[in-house]
Design a protein around this motif. Sequence first.
Motif, PDB file in Angstrom:
ATOM      1  N   VAL A  51       1.889  13.766  30.381  1.00 47.74           N
ATOM      2  CA  VAL A  51       1.304  15.004  29.872  1.00 47.74           C
ATOM      3  C   VAL A  51       0.468  14.733  28.622  1.00 47.74           C
ATOM      4  O   VAL A  51      -0.617  15.299  28.442  1.00 47.74           O
ATOM      5  CB  VAL A  51       2.402  16.049  29.592  1.00 47.74           C
ATOM      6  N   GLY A  52       0.945  13.849  27.761  1.00 50.86           N
ATOM      7  CA  GLY A  52       0.193  13.503  26.552  1.00 50.86           C
ATOM      8  C   GLY A  52      -1.140  12.860  26.864  1.00 50.86           C
ATOM      9  O   GLY A  52      -2.161  13.182  26.247  1.00 50.86           O
ATOM     10  N   SER A  53      -1.156  11.955  27.821  1.00 53.98           N
ATOM     11  CA  SER A  53      -2.415  11.306  28.167  1.00 53.98           C
ATOM     12  C   SER A  53      -3.366  12.287  28.857  1.00 53.98           C
ATOM     13  O   SER A  53      -4.583  12.212  28.666  1.00 53.98           O
ATOM     14  CB  SER A  53      -2.173  10.082  29.036  1.00 53.98           C
ATOM     15  N   MET A  54      -2.839  13.244  29.625  1.00 55.57           N
ATOM     16  CA  MET A  54      -3.686  14.290  30.199  1.00 55.57           C
ATOM     17  C   MET A  54      -4.325  15.127  29.099  1.00 55.57           C
ATOM     18  O   MET A  54      -5.518  15.424  29.139  1.00 55.57           O
ATOM     19  CB  MET A  54      -2.872  15.210  31.114  1.00 55.57           C
ATOM     20  N   TYR A  55      -3.540  15.484  28.104  1.00 52.16           N
ATOM     21  CA  TYR A  55      -4.035  16.284  26.988  1.00 52.16           C
ATOM     22  C   TYR A  55      -5.117  15.538  26.218  1.00 52.16           C
ATOM     23  O   TYR A  55      -6.160  16.102  25.882  1.00 52.16           O
ATOM     24  CB  TYR A  55      -2.870  16.662  26.070  1.00 52.16           C
TER      25      TYR A  55
END
Length: 77
Positions: A51-55
Amino acid sequence: MKVIEENEKEASRKEKWIILSISLVFGVLMNKLFLRLTSIDSFVLSMLIGVGSMYVFECGYYYFRNDIQKMVRKVRG
């Protein structure tokens, strides 16, 4: 953050779905890379990395949106 919000409002619905799809693929690839480089097998940490890398991908796209569009126009001719 104001630049990101303005660019996100200007984006079309189709563009938003494309960026969401690409960021999902980016998140999955970063998660696989993280799992391959470490021996940590934590579901919560795995989800945070994904999720962090998507953000980060989405924020980076919307922050550099105008520059990316100029480069694409220049390449197309």
